[in-house]
Scaffold this motif. Structure first.
Motif, PDB file in Angstrom:
ATOM      1  N   PRO A 234      -9.474  16.909 -76.693  1.00 41.62           N
ATOM      2  CA  PRO A 234      -8.383  17.039 -75.725  1.00 41.62           C
ATOM      3  C   PRO A 234      -8.881  16.600 -74.351  1.00 41.62           C
ATOM      4  O   PRO A 234      -9.985  16.974 -73.941  1.00 41.62           O
ATOM      5  N   ARG A 235      -8.107  15.769 -73.687  1.00 36.64           N
ATOM      6  CA  ARG A 235      -8.558  15.251 -72.393  1.00 36.64           C
ATOM      7  C   ARG A 235      -7.974  16.036 -71.232  1.00 36.64           C
ATOM      8  O   ARG A 235      -8.542  16.045 -70.152  1.00 36.64           O
ATOM      9  N   THR A 236      -6.840  16.678 -71.448  1.00 26.64           N
ATOM     10  CA  THR A 236      -6.195  17.335 -70.314  1.00 26.64           C
ATOM     11  C   THR A 236      -6.283  18.859 -70.468  1.00 26.64           C
ATOM     12  O   THR A 236      -6.460  19.382 -71.568  1.00 26.64           O
ATOM     13  N   GLU A 237      -6.114  19.511 -69.344  1.00 24.98           N
ATOM     14  CA  GLU A 237      -6.201  20.973 -69.324  1.00 24.98           C
ATOM     15  C   GLU A 237      -5.091  21.576 -70.185  1.00 24.98           C
ATOM     16  O   GLU A 237      -5.299  22.517 -70.932  1.00 24.98           O
ATOM     17  N   VAL A 238      -3.894  20.975 -70.103  1.00 27.17           N
ATOM     18  CA  VAL A 238      -2.761  21.541 -70.845  1.00 27.17           C
ATOM     19  C   VAL A 238      -3.013  21.436 -72.354  1.00 27.17           C
ATOM     20  O   VAL A 238      -2.711  22.358 -73.119  1.00 27.17           O
TER      21      VAL A 238
END
Lengths: 346, 219
Positions: A234-238
């Protein structure tokens, strides 16, 4: 040609508190025959987005193309015709409460002015697929949530759609029922070749049946790609947050031990070797949460190898572990090295 | 003094009251049902919001509803005479009864339709249903129970209005009660007519609620 294309879709609502931007420049391509997940926290704009696909909500800007044809160019009447190709199911099923199962499934066919006989034949065939052919005379109030959703699925399939939109279709259901509905959707996708778009806030739903997923945050696509890639990297915080919140759908059936253990002593150990990890991802904790099996950390240390930090962790599995291979693969997929360890249990 | 003539007069009164009530309710729904649908559909959360149409209908309904029935009855005498040729008797009373009933029914129907789950309407739209199909096959079907309850209440109200019309020679039980009980001090006749009116309301109420619950598939 992709089945569904969203081009720079924007949607703004004017409320008494001012203008709300529900969708901001959403671009998506959904291929024919795939199961595409759209996930986000509540208020991310998922429901608005799915309603743009059948123009229940008209985008303020941008285009929605179904098999290359822009929905915005259709007249009201042509649009209604197009909607027959796009079935939809809902969180609260939205069945006609005053009509029985048979009439509910026949409803879209009656709207298309099909004869009663033709409609009933088709409905019975679909009720067989969803496993409710013995409840044709029942009214929705007499059915369980899962059965109601099956009726809704049969109804959505009545006009032989090419696309099925699912708006939080399992959110009102318990975990067992959710699994059975997801299995049914998977069957429908494989046997009838229907493209399915699933809107959900549950990562477990995406993990269970989706091929690809888009993560929506504040009306924008934060990240999209193959489900496996997003899970592993996963690249994003969300995305990370959604994965963290991911709980197994079928907790009773998977994972021999949900509760903690006082003692784990199986002698079944592995060594996990890690190098510089740029993102401080809690790999072990995530693995435990995902597989719902505790592991014992027997030892850990860090050394400097050629000036770079390298560490090792010794993990011990529980004796009745059923998912050792998967857990090892998970660690490898996270970029760690895994080795078997021979030890003498004292 | 209780003669067979009085008995047959009272029986006739019952028929006259039933005639006025049922015909007025029927005609009232002929206009009131479309009015109610139009109100619900053109309201801001309706299928086809139209502030101008809604506001015009809304004001007209409110005006008629705020005129007390007895005054409406008198105000409408010239119109009644124009329509039926006379301004007294049961048939003449039907004219003001219908005019009073239409806005009342309109409001009842409007509120029944607004109770329909918006999710079901959305589902119908997603299947490609037209607005007309949604009204006909979704709204009126899903609101069925509430509409029948509403018509039961309407019948009771119109029955009461028809009795009120007795003051100006409207015919029926109300007429008898006013003529004998009020002008001639024959309290016994008045009591009988009142009891009969109560019985009629009871019967309509019971039958109406029975049909409504029989047709309700939500339980």
């Amino acid at each position: 040609m992709p089945e569904i294309v969203l081009e720079n879709v924007c949607k703004t609502f004017t409320t008494k508190d001012g203008i709300v931007q529900a969708l901001k420049n959403v671009n998506l391509e959904i291929e024919a025959g795939e199961i595409y997940g759209i996930i986000g926290m509540s208020g991310a704009g998922k429901s608005t987005l799915v309603r743009c696909i059948n123009f229940l909500e008209e985008p303020t800007e941008g285009r929605v193309l179904i098999r290359g044809k822009s929905l915005g160019e259709y007249s009201e009447k042509e649009l209604r015709k197009q909607r027959e190709d796009i079935g939809m199911i809902f969180q609260h099923f939205n069945l006609l409460m005053q009509k029985n199962v048979m009439d509910n499934v026949c409803f879209p066919l009656y709207i298309q002015k099909k004869s009663k006989r033709e409609a009933r034949e088709k409905a019975l065939e679909l009720l067989k697929i969803v496993g409710l052919s013995d409840r044709t005379k029942a009214y929705p109030a007499q059915l369980s949530g899962g059965q109601k959703q099956r009726v809704a699925i049969a109804r959505a399939l009545a006009s032989d759609p090419k696309i099925l939109l699912c708006d939080e279709a399992t959110s009102a259901l318990d975990p067992q029922t959710t699994s059975s509905i997801l299995a049914l959707l998977k069957d429908i996708n494989q046997n009838l070749g229907i493209t399915i778009v699933i809107i959900t806030h549950q990562m477990s739903v995406v993990r269970e049946i989706c091929n690809r997923v888009a993560i929506l945050k504040d009306g924008e696509v934060a990240e999209y790609g193959d489900v496996e890639d997003i899970f592993l990297h996963p690249r994003t915080e969300v995305a990370r947050e959604l994965i963290r919140n991911d709980v197994e759908i079928n907790q009773d059936q998977k994972g021999p031990a949900l509760h903690g253990r006082d003692l784990i002593r199986s002698g079944d150990r592995i060594r996990v070797i890690y190098r510089d990890q740029p993102d401080a991802q809690p790999v072990i904790a995530n693995m435990v949460l995902r597989f719902l099996e505790p592991v014992n950390i027997m030892g850990a240390n860090t050394r400097s190898v050629h000036g770079k930090a390298a560490g090792e962790i010794i993990l011990e599995f529980i004796p009745e572990s059923t998912q050792k291979a998967e857990m090892k693969q998970y660690l490898r997929d996270c970029g760690l090295e895994v080795e078997e360890v021979d030890v003498n249990v004292d | 003094m209780w003669t067979s003539e009085i008995t047959s007069m009272i029986i006739e009164g019952v028929w006259a009251t039933l005639y006025m009530t049922l015909v007025s309710t029927f005609m009232g729904y002929l206009f009131g049902l479309p009015l109610g649908v139009l109100l619900a559909v053109t309201d801001k959360d309706g299928l086809k919001p139209n502030p101008v149409v809604y506001k015009v209908l809304d004001v007209i309904v409110n005006i008629v509803r705020s005129v007390p029935f007895l005054i409406l009855l008198i105000l409408l005498i010239p119109f009644t005479r124009l329509v039926v040729g006379q301004s007294y008797g049961s048939t003449a009373t039907i004219v003001p009864l219908v005019i009073a009933a239409v806005p009342f029914i309109g409001r009842m129907v409007e509120s029944s339709i607004k109770e329909v789950d918006p999710g079901v309407i959305e589902a119908a739209r997603s299947m490609g249903a037209s607005d007309f199909q949604i009204v006909w096959k979704v709204l009126l079907v899903e609101a069925r129970t509430s509409l029948i309850v509403g018509s039961t209440i309407t019948i009771g109200t119109i029955l009461g209005y028809s009795a009120m019309a007795g003051c100006v020679g409207g015919g029926g039980l109300g007429d008898i009660a006013v003529r004998y009980g009020y002008y001639r001090y024959q309290t016994d006749i008045m009591i009988v007519t009142v009891v009969l009116l109560i019985l009629l309301v009871q019967i309509f109420q019971t039958v109406g609620m029975f049909i409504a619950s029989k047709l309700d598939k939500r339980k």
